[in-house]
Motif scaffolding. Structure first.
Motif, short mmCIF file in Angstrom:
data_model
loop_
_atom_site.label_atom_id
_atom_site.label_comp_id
_atom_site.label_asym_id
_atom_site.label_seq_id
_atom_site.Cartn_x
_atom_site.Cartn_y
_atom_site.Cartn_z
N LYS A 10 0.87 -1.35 -0.05
CA LYS A 10 -0.05 0.00 0.01
C LYS A 10 0.86 1.31 -0.05
N ASP A 11 1.88 1.22 0.95
CA ASP A 11 2.72 2.40 1.00
C ASP A 11 3.46 2.84 -0.29
N LEU A 12 3.96 1.79 -1.22
CA LEU A 12 4.75 2.30 -2.37
C LEU A 12 3.81 2.64 -3.51
N LEU A 13 2.52 1.98 -3.23
CA LEU A 13 1.48 2.41 -4.37
C LEU A 13 1.05 3.90 -4.26
N GLY A 22 1.43 7.29 -6.45
CA GLY A 22 0.14 7.61 -7.00
C GLY A 22 -0.30 6.49 -7.87
N LEU A 23 -0.08 5.38 -7.57
CA LEU A 23 -0.65 4.31 -8.52
C LEU A 23 -1.73 3.34 -7.71
N ALA A 24 -2.77 3.00 -8.47
CA ALA A 24 -3.85 2.36 -8.09
C ALA A 24 -3.71 0.78 -7.86
N PRO A 25 -4.06 -0.06 -6.95
CA PRO A 25 -4.01 -1.37 -7.24
C PRO A 25 -4.44 -1.96 -8.54
N PRO A 26 -3.93 -3.00 -9.10
CA PRO A 26 -4.05 -3.22 -10.72
C PRO A 26 -5.53 -4.12 -10.68
N GLU A 27 -6.15 -3.96 -11.67
CA GLU A 27 -7.49 -4.66 -11.94
C GLU A 27 -7.08 -5.69 -12.97
N THR A 28 -6.35 -5.70 -14.01
CA THR A 28 -6.11 -6.55 -14.84
C THR A 28 -4.48 -6.97 -14.62
N TRP A 29 -4.04 -8.09 -15.36
CA TRP A 29 -2.69 -8.65 -15.27
C TRP A 29 -1.71 -7.52 -16.01
N HIS A 30 -2.24 -6.88 -17.10
CA HIS A 30 -1.45 -5.86 -17.79
C HIS A 30 -1.16 -4.68 -16.75
N ASP A 31 -2.36 -4.34 -16.24
CA ASP A 31 -1.82 -3.27 -15.14
C ASP A 31 -1.05 -3.69 -14.24
N LEU A 32 -0.90 -4.91 -13.79
CA LEU A 32 -0.18 -5.34 -12.76
C LEU A 32 1.23 -5.16 -13.26
N VAL A 33 1.52 -5.70 -14.52
CA VAL A 33 2.90 -5.63 -15.17
C VAL A 33 3.51 -3.95 -14.99
N GLY A 34 2.34 -3.39 -15.68
CA GLY A 34 2.93 -1.85 -15.59
C GLY A 34 3.27 -1.32 -14.33
N VAL A 35 2.64 -1.54 -13.15
CA VAL A 35 2.62 -0.96 -11.91
C VAL A 35 4.10 -1.66 -11.58
N ALA A 36 4.05 -2.84 -11.59
CA ALA A 36 5.37 -3.78 -10.94
C ALA A 36 6.55 -3.20 -11.78
N ARG A 37 6.60 -2.89 -13.04
CA ARG A 37 7.91 -2.39 -13.75
C ARG A 37 8.12 -1.08 -13.32
#
Lengths: 416, 284
Positions: free
Chosen positions: A148-151, A155-170
Motif C-alpha cells: 500500500k505504502d509504495l503504491l 500515486g498508483l492504484a492496485p491493478p485490475e488486470t494482469w497487464h495493469d499489474l505488469v505496468g505497476v510492477a515495472r
C-alpha cells in the motif's frame, strides 16, 4: 512396501473398530470424526461438539486427528474407505477429493444443497452428477497482496488486470532497487496448478468443459503466455519462482522485497505482526483478470462428509449438518478466523466486528473457482504441474505445453 | 548321520520363514499387482490384465524421462563419489596427528538424516539468499532451472555419500599387506606404479563392493530429491522412485504403480547381478 502399508493400515483400522465397539454394546452411539489438524486451539471445536452431544442424547463424538500432510490423509481415507472401514463416520475432505470419493461410492449422498446457502465454488466442487456428497465447511482462495505504502507514494492504484499489474510492477521495481515486482508459487507442485488456473480462468479459459478437455484453447494460450512472460519477458517475477511455494514467497514479500504477492488469506496474519517489516504497509485486492474476463481465484478449503460404510448414517449426517450450519461456522470463524463457506455470515455483525479481515474476503470467495471437478483430479493435476512447470521454466512454449497437457489428460480420461 | 543332515534346515528355517514373510511375499505380491488393472479410486473391481501395464510403461514418455534422469544421477554421482572417496581414503591411510578428528568431520555428512540435509541444501541453493551463490558470486537458479536442478541433487548426494565410500575404501586399504609396499620400496617403484600395480588391484574387490552399494542406493534415490525439488521443474528431477511414489501414493494407481516398482526392482537386480559377476571374476 505397498502390501506392508496396507497391512498396517488394515491393522490400524481393525484396532480402531475394536475401540468403537464397547460403546455400541452399551447402547450408546459413538461417532468418530476424522480430520486433519485444522487450526490452533481445538477447544472451540470441541465446545461445539459438546453442544451437539447435549442435543443428541446417547450420541458421543470422538475426534481423531490425521497427519497434517494432505497426501497422507488422502491415502488414509482411500485405503480405509475402499476397505469399507466402519472405524470412522464423519470425515473432513479436501475440495479436490470429493468427486473421486463420490464416484467410488465411498461417501453418502447428502441430498440437494439449499440454493445460495454456500458460495458457488464450493457448491460446485461438492456436487457429483447433480448430487451433493459433502457440505462445505470452510473456504480458501487466492488473493493479491500489495504494498500500500509504495503504491500511494507513486500515486498508483492496485491493478485490475494482469497487464495493469505488469505496468505497476515495472514502474515501482524500476525506482526501488532490489525490489521484485510480483512473487507467487511456481514450484512443480499442487500450488502451481492453483496459480496457473487463476490466469486461465480469468481469461474465460478452462481445463474441462462437459467432460471434454479444452485446455488447448486461444484463451488458455494467451493466459499461460502472460504468466510465463512475467518471468521471461517483463521480468517482474524472479526466475527463482520455479522453486517457490507459499512460505518462501510470503517471506520474500514479508521482508519488503516484493511489491505484489499472490497467496492465501493465511499470510495476512503474519504481516500484522508489529515486528514484521511490512507491518501496516500491506493492502489486499482481488486477483487481476484479463480485459474480457473476471477475477478467478482458485478455491481451496475443507468439506465434511459421511462415510458410506458408517453404521450410524443418520447421526453422522446430523453432525455434518450441525458443524457446517450457520451457528457452528460463525462460532469457528469468531474463535479462529476460520473462513466460513456461507456467504450470509459475511454480513454478520459479530463476525465483522471480531474478524474484520475475514469480512473483507466475501467478494473473493464469491468469485472463487474450483479446480477441475473430476474423479481423476490427482492424475490430471500431475500432468498440469509438469506442463505448467515446463512453460514457466522456459522448456516449452505455452502453446506446446498446453497441447502436450491436452493429449496426456485426454489419455487419462479416455482410459478411465 | 541322518539327523546331522537335517540339522542345517532346522537352524535355517526361522530365518528363511522370516525372509519369506517380509521379503519374498511382498515382492511376489507387488509383481502380482503389476499384472492387474487396480486403482483405489476406480469403482470397477480389480481385473487381471496380464502385461498391459508393462506395455503402457514402454509407451510412457514420463517413465523414459524418469529412467533417463535416474541413470544420469547414478552415473555422475557414483563416479564422483568413487574418485573423491578414493582420494580421501588414500589421504587418510597413514597415521598423522589429528587423523581421528578428521575422520569424524568427514563422516559427518553421512550421519545427518537425508531429509534434514536436503532441507539444509535447499537453503544453501536458494538463489537470492543462499550461501552457494554468495560464495560463487553467481546468480544460478540451482533448483529452479531444468538444466541445473538434477546436477544440484548430484552435488548434494556426492557431499552426503562420499564419506561412506571413503570409509569402505579405508578399510580395504588397511587389509593390504604392508610387505608388498616395503618390497616395492626396495625395488624403487614410483608412487604411481605402487598405486597402479599394488593398491588398486588389491583394493578392487572393496571398490566393487562400494560401487555396488552406492549404485543400488543411488538408483533408488527418493528422499533427497523429493525434499529438494519434488521432481520439478518440468519433471527434470523426477527419478523412477519419485514417479513410482506419485503413482502409488498420490494417484493411488496400485496396478500401474506396482509395474513401475517392479521396473525399479528389475533394474536394481540387473545392476547387482553385474557387480556380483565382476566381483567373482576378480576374486577368482
Amino acid at each position: 512396501m505397498l502390501s506392508r502399508r496396507r497391512f498396517i493400515a488394515t491393522l490400524g483400522a481393525a484396532a480402531l473398530a475394536g475401540c468403537g465397539r464397547p460403546a455400541r454394546e452399551r447402547g450408546a452411539t459413538t461417532l468418530v470424526f476424522k480430520h486433519g489438524k485444522l487450526f490452533g486451539d481445538p477447544r472451540a471445536l470441541r465446545a461445539l461438539i459438546d453442544e451437539f452431544e447435549r442435543a443428541h442424547p446417547g450420541v458421543a463424538v470422538r475426534e481423531e486427528t490425521l497427519p497434517a500432510s494432505s497426501d497422507e490423509q488422502h491415502q488414509f481415507y482411500a485405503i480405509n474407505l475402499q476397505a469399507r472401514s466402519e472405524a470412522f463416520d464423519v470425515l473432513a475432505v479436501d475440495i479436490i477429493w470429493v468427486a473421486g470419493f463420490a464416484r467410488a461410492g465411498w461417501l453418502r449422498e447428502l441430498g440437494a444443497l439449499e440454493p445460495g446457502a454456500f458460495f458457488d465454488g464450493p457448491a460446485e466442487a461438492v456436487t457429483w452428477e447433480g448430487k451433493a456428497y459433502a457440505l462445505p465447511w470452510f473456504v480458501d482462495a487466492g488473493l493479491l497482496y500489495y504494498r500500500k505504502d509504495l503504491l500511494e507514494k507513486y500515486g498508483l492504484a492496485p491493478p485490475e488486470t494482469w497487464h495493469d499489474l505488469v505496468g505497476v510492477a515495472r514502474e515501482v521495481a524500476g525506482r526501488v532497487p532490489g525490489m521484485h515486482g510480483f512473487v507467487w508459487q511456481g514450484k512443480q507442485y499442487e500450488g502451481l496448478v492453483c496459480n496457473a488456473l487463476e490466469y486461465l480462468h480469468s481469461n474465460g479459459g478452462a481445463v474441462l468443459a462437459d467432460g471434454r478437455v479444452v485446455l488447448d484453447s486461444p484463451q488458455n494460450r494467451e493466459a499461460l503466455a502472460l504468466m510465463t512472460d512475467l518471468v521471461h519477458r517483463y521480468r517482474v517475477t524472479p526466475a527463482s519462482v520455479t522453486t517457490a511455494t507459499e512460505e518462501p514467497s510470503r517471506h520474500l514479500f514479508g521482508q519488503g522485497r516484493a511489491l505484489f504477492l499472490r497467496n492465501w488469506p493465511y499470510a495476512w496474519r503474519a504481516f500484522q505482526d508489529p515486528s514484521s517489516r511490512v507491518h501496516g504497509k500491506v493492502g489486499i485486492a482481488e486477483l487481476p483478470r484479463f480485459p474480457d474476463g473476471r477475477s478467478a481465484p482458485t478455491l481451496g478449503g475443507w468439506q465434511l462428509a459421511v462415510n458410506a460404510a458408517s453404521l450410524h448414517q443418520e447421526e453422522s449426517k446430523a453432525l455434518v449438518k450441525f458443524l457446517t450450519g450457520e451457528k457452528a461456522q460463525r462460532r469457528l470463524a469468531v474463535a479462529y478466523g476460520f473462513q466460513p463457506a456461507r456467504p450470509a455470515l459475511y454480513r454478520d455483525a459479530e463476525l465483522l466486528a471480531t474478524q474484520p479481515f475475514v469480512g473483507r474476503l466475501a467478494r473473493v470467495f464469491a468469485a472463487a473457482r474450483p479446480r477441475p471437478v473430476t474423479p481423476q483430479y490427482v492424475r490430471v493435476s500431475q500432468v498440469l504441474q509438469s506442463d505448467f512447470s515446463a512453460a514457466i521454466s522456459g522448456l516449452r512454449t505455452p502453446q506446446a505445453a498446453l497441447a502436450h497437457a491436452q493429449r496426456r489428460i485426454e489419455a487419462i480420461l479416455g482410459a478411465d | 548321520m541322518r539327523t546331522e543332515r537335517e540339522q542345517p534346515w532346522r537352524y535355517l528355517a526361522p530365518a528363511a520363514l522370516l525372509l519369506g514373510i517380509v521379503t519374498v511375499y511382498p515382492l511376489a505380491h507387488v509383481v502380482w499387482l503389476s499384472l492387474e488393472r487396480r486403482s483405489l479410486l476406480d469403482p470397477a473391481p480389480p481385473s487381471f490384465t496380464g502385461l498391459d501395464n508393462y506395455a503402457r510403461l514402454a509407451a510412457d514418455e514420463r517413465f523414459w524421462n524418469a529412467l533417463g534422469n535416474t541413470a544420469y544421477f547414478v552415473a555422475v554421482s557414483v563416479s564422483l563419489e568413487l574418485v573423491l572417496g578414493l582420494a580421501f581414503a588414500l589421504a587418510l591411510q597413514r597415521p598423522f596427528r589429528g587423523r581421528a578428528a578428521l575422520y569424524g568431520i568427514i563422516l559427518l555428512p553421512w550421519a545427518v538424516p537425508t531429509a534434514v540435509s536436503a532441507r539444509m541444501w535447499e537453503w544453501m541453493f536458494e538463489p537470492d539468499i543462499g550461501v552457494l551463490n554468495y560464495v560463487l558470486g553467481a546468480q544460478v537458479n540451482w533448483l529452479g532451472s531444468p538444466a541445473w536442478a538434477l546436477n544440484a541433487a548430484v552435488l548434494m548426494d556426492v557431499w552426503k555419500s562420499t564419506p561412506f565410500v571413503a570409509l569402505l575404501l579405508i578399510a580395504g586399504l588397511q587389509s593390504i599387506p604392508q610387505d608388498l609396499y616395503r618390497a616395492a620400496a626396495v625395488d624403487g617403484a614410483s608412487r604411481w606404479t605402487v598405486l597402479r600395480r599394488i593398491t588398486l588391484p588389491l583394493l578392487a574387490p572393496m571398490i566393487l563392493v562400494a560401487l555396488l552399494f552406492r549404485t543400488i542406493d543411488a538408483f533408488r534415490v527418493f528422499d533427497a530429491i523429493y525434499v529438494l525439488t519434488g521432481g520439478g521443474p518440468a519433471d527434470s528431477t523426477e527419478t523412477l522412485s519419485i514417479y513410482t511414489y506419485k503413482m502409488l501414493f498420490q494417484s493411488l494407481e496400485f496396478g500401474y504403480g506396482s509395474a513401475l516398482a517392479v521396473s525399479v526392482f528389475a533394474c536394481v537386480a540387473l545392476i547387482a547381478g553385474a557387480y556380483v559377476f565382476l566381483l567373482r571374476r576378480i576374486l577368482q
